[in-house]
Scaffold this motif. Structure first.
Motif, mmCIF file in Angstrom:
data_model
loop_
_atom_site.group_PDB
_atom_site.id
_atom_site.type_symbol
_atom_site.label_atom_id
_atom_site.label_comp_id
_atom_site.label_asym_id
_atom_site.label_seq_id
_atom_site.Cartn_x
_atom_site.Cartn_y
_atom_site.Cartn_z
ATOM 1 N N GLY A 180 0.817 -1.215 0.000
ATOM 2 C CA GLY A 180 0.000 0.000 0.000
ATOM 3 C C GLY A 180 0.845 1.257 0.000
ATOM 4 N N GLU A 181 1.890 1.283 0.818
ATOM 5 C CA GLU A 181 2.760 2.455 0.883
ATOM 6 C C GLU A 181 3.512 2.652 -0.429
ATOM 7 O OE1 GLU A 181 5.337 2.143 4.202
ATOM 8 O OE2 GLU A 181 3.733 2.140 5.701
ATOM 9 N N ILE A 182 3.963 1.555 -1.008
ATOM 10 C CA ILE A 182 4.670 1.643 -2.288
ATOM 11 C C ILE A 182 3.750 2.203 -3.364
ATOM 12 C CG2 ILE A 182 5.793 0.312 -4.121
ATOM 13 C CD1 ILE A 182 6.760 -1.631 -1.991
ATOM 14 N N LEU A 183 2.501 1.735 -3.371
ATOM 15 C CA LEU A 183 1.546 2.199 -4.375
ATOM 16 C C LEU A 183 1.174 3.662 -4.178
ATOM 17 C CD1 LEU A 183 -0.824 -0.878 -4.713
ATOM 18 C CD2 LEU A 183 0.910 -0.087 -6.319
ATOM 19 N N GLU A 184 1.114 4.100 -2.925
ATOM 20 C CA GLU A 184 0.817 5.506 -2.653
ATOM 21 C C GLU A 184 1.882 6.404 -3.255
ATOM 22 O OE1 GLU A 184 -1.636 7.328 -1.342
ATOM 23 O OE2 GLU A 184 -2.852 5.489 -1.330
#
Length: 317
Positions: A237-241
Motif C-alpha cells: 500500500g505504501e509503495i503504491l501511494e
C-alpha cells in the motif's frame, strides 16, 4: 490417448499432446472463452485493428519474415526451451496455467538468460512462445511465477501477440514505409493505446489463474520496480501511494501516451475491481467446481477413492 489434432497416441494421460501440444480435451473440465474476461476497451480496440487492412497482412509479414526468425535465433543462442525433463517446475506450472485458461495449445516456453525481471510473449496466433527471463524464474515463488505465466497466457488466449509484435517494432522505428515513417505515428499511438488495454485483460487472466488479487498486485510491483526479492512484510500500500503520486502528475499523464504498459497503481486498481465483478465470480465458481474428481477419460464425476470409473470402466491410475 489419441490426439484429435495430429493423431499422435499419447502413452500417458496428459492434458496436452506430447507431439503437437494441442489441448487433448479443451472443454474439460470446463469451457472458458476469452470474451468472459476480456477488458471491454481491449476487445473494442482489437476488433477495430483486426478489421483494418492492410494492417493484418503487414502483421503477418512482419511476424513471419522479421520477428520470428530474429527472436528464434536469439532464443536458440541464449535461451533454454522448457520441457518436463530439463525444467519440470516451469513445465508443470505452464501446463496448469494453460489448462485453467482452457488454451487450445500449450505455448512453447523459453527461459532467456538475463538479470532483468521480465517476461513477454511473441509469435503468431497458432505458434505462441512465452519468454521468461532467468532472474524472474529464480527469484519468484511458484505462486508468483504462475501469476506471470498466467498473464502471458492471457495474451495468448486473446490472440494479442501478433499486434504486440507490430507495436514493438513500430515503436523502434522498424516499419515498411522507410523514410515515410512519420506516417506511422497515428498507428503507433493507436497501437500503444490498445496495448495498455491488452495488459489489463492479461492481468485478469493472471487473477483467474491464481485466484489471489494480492499476489497478482505484489507481482506487478516487483516487475515494475525490478525488485528481485520483496520482503513479505513490505507494505504494498505504501509503495503504491508513492507510485500514485508520481503517476498523477501532468508530465506523467502525458508520458503515459507513449508507454506500452499502464501505470502500476492503475493496473492494481483494475485487478481489484475485476476481483469484485460478477464476471470473475462466475469464472471462479466454474474453476472451483472443476476441482471435484472426474474420470480422466469420460469426464464423469466419480468418488475420490474410486479406482475404476463406473461409466467407462477405465482405470484412473
Amino acid at each position: 490417448m489419441r490426439c484429435g489434432k495430429c493423431g499422435y497416441i499419447n502413452s500417458n494421460w496428459e492434458d496436452f499432446c506430447s507431439n503437437c501440444r494441442a489441448n487433448l480435451n479443451p472443454s474439460f473440465p470446463y469451457l472458458l472463452k476469452a470474451e468472459e474476461f476480456v477488458y471491454p476497451e481491449d476487445k473494442e480496440a482489437l476488433d477495430n485493428l483486426r478489421e483494418t487492412e492492410p494492417l493484418s497482412s503487414i502483421i503477418n509479414l512482419v511476424v513471419d519474415f522479421i520477428q520470428q526468425p530474429m527472436m528464434r535465433a536469439k532464443l536458440l543462442a541464449g535461451g533454454t526451451w522448457v520441457n518436463q525433463r530439463n525444467n519440470p517446475r516451469v513445465h508443470d506450472l505452464a501446463k496448469a496455467c494453460a489448462k485453467v485458461l482452457a488454451l487450445n495449445y500449450l505455448p512453447e516456453i523459453c527461459i532467456l538468460e538475463s538479470p532483468k525481471m521480465n517476461a513477454f510473449t511473441i509469435g503468431r496466433r497458432d505458434k505462441p512462445i512465452v519468454v521468461l527471463f532467468s532472474a524472474l524464474v529464480e527469484h519468484s515463488s511458484d505462486g508468483e511465477l504462475s501469476a506471470v505465466i498466467g498473464h502471458e497466457m492471457g495474451h495468448v488466449k486473446n490472440e494479442h501477440q501478433p499486434y504486440h509484435t507490430l507495436a514493438y517494432l513500430i515503436s523502434r522505428g522498424i516499419t515498411m514505409l522507410g523514410s515515410l515513417s512519420i506516417l506511422t505515428l497515428p498507428i503507433d499511438l493507436l497501437l500503444r493505446s490498445w496495448y495498455r488495454y491488452s495488459e489489463i485483460t492479461a492481468d485478469r487472466a493472471s487473477l483467474i489463474v491464481t485466484g489471489n488479487p494480492d499476489l497478482v498486485g505484489r507481482v506487478q510491483v516487483k516487475l515494475a520496480l525490478g525488485i528481485r526479492d520483496l520482503p513479505e512484510d513490505s507494505s504494498i500500500g505504501e509503495i503504491l501511494e508513492e507510485q500514485k503520486k508520481l503517476e498523477d502528475t501532468a508530465v506523467s499523464q502525458f508520458a503515459q501516451l507513449w508507454r506500452l504498459h499502464p501505470f502500476t497503481a492503475k493496473r492494481i486498481q483494475q485487478i481489484e475491481e475485476f476481483a469484485n465483478m460478477k464476471e470473475y465470480a462466475k469464472i471462479a465458481e466454474k474453476i472451483q467446481k472443476s476441482k471435484l474428481h472426474h474420470c480422466k477419460f469420460c469426464a464423469a464425476r466419480i468418488p475420490d477413492d474410486t479406482l475404476f470409473c463406473p461409466e467407462c470402466s477405465r482405470c484412473q491410475r
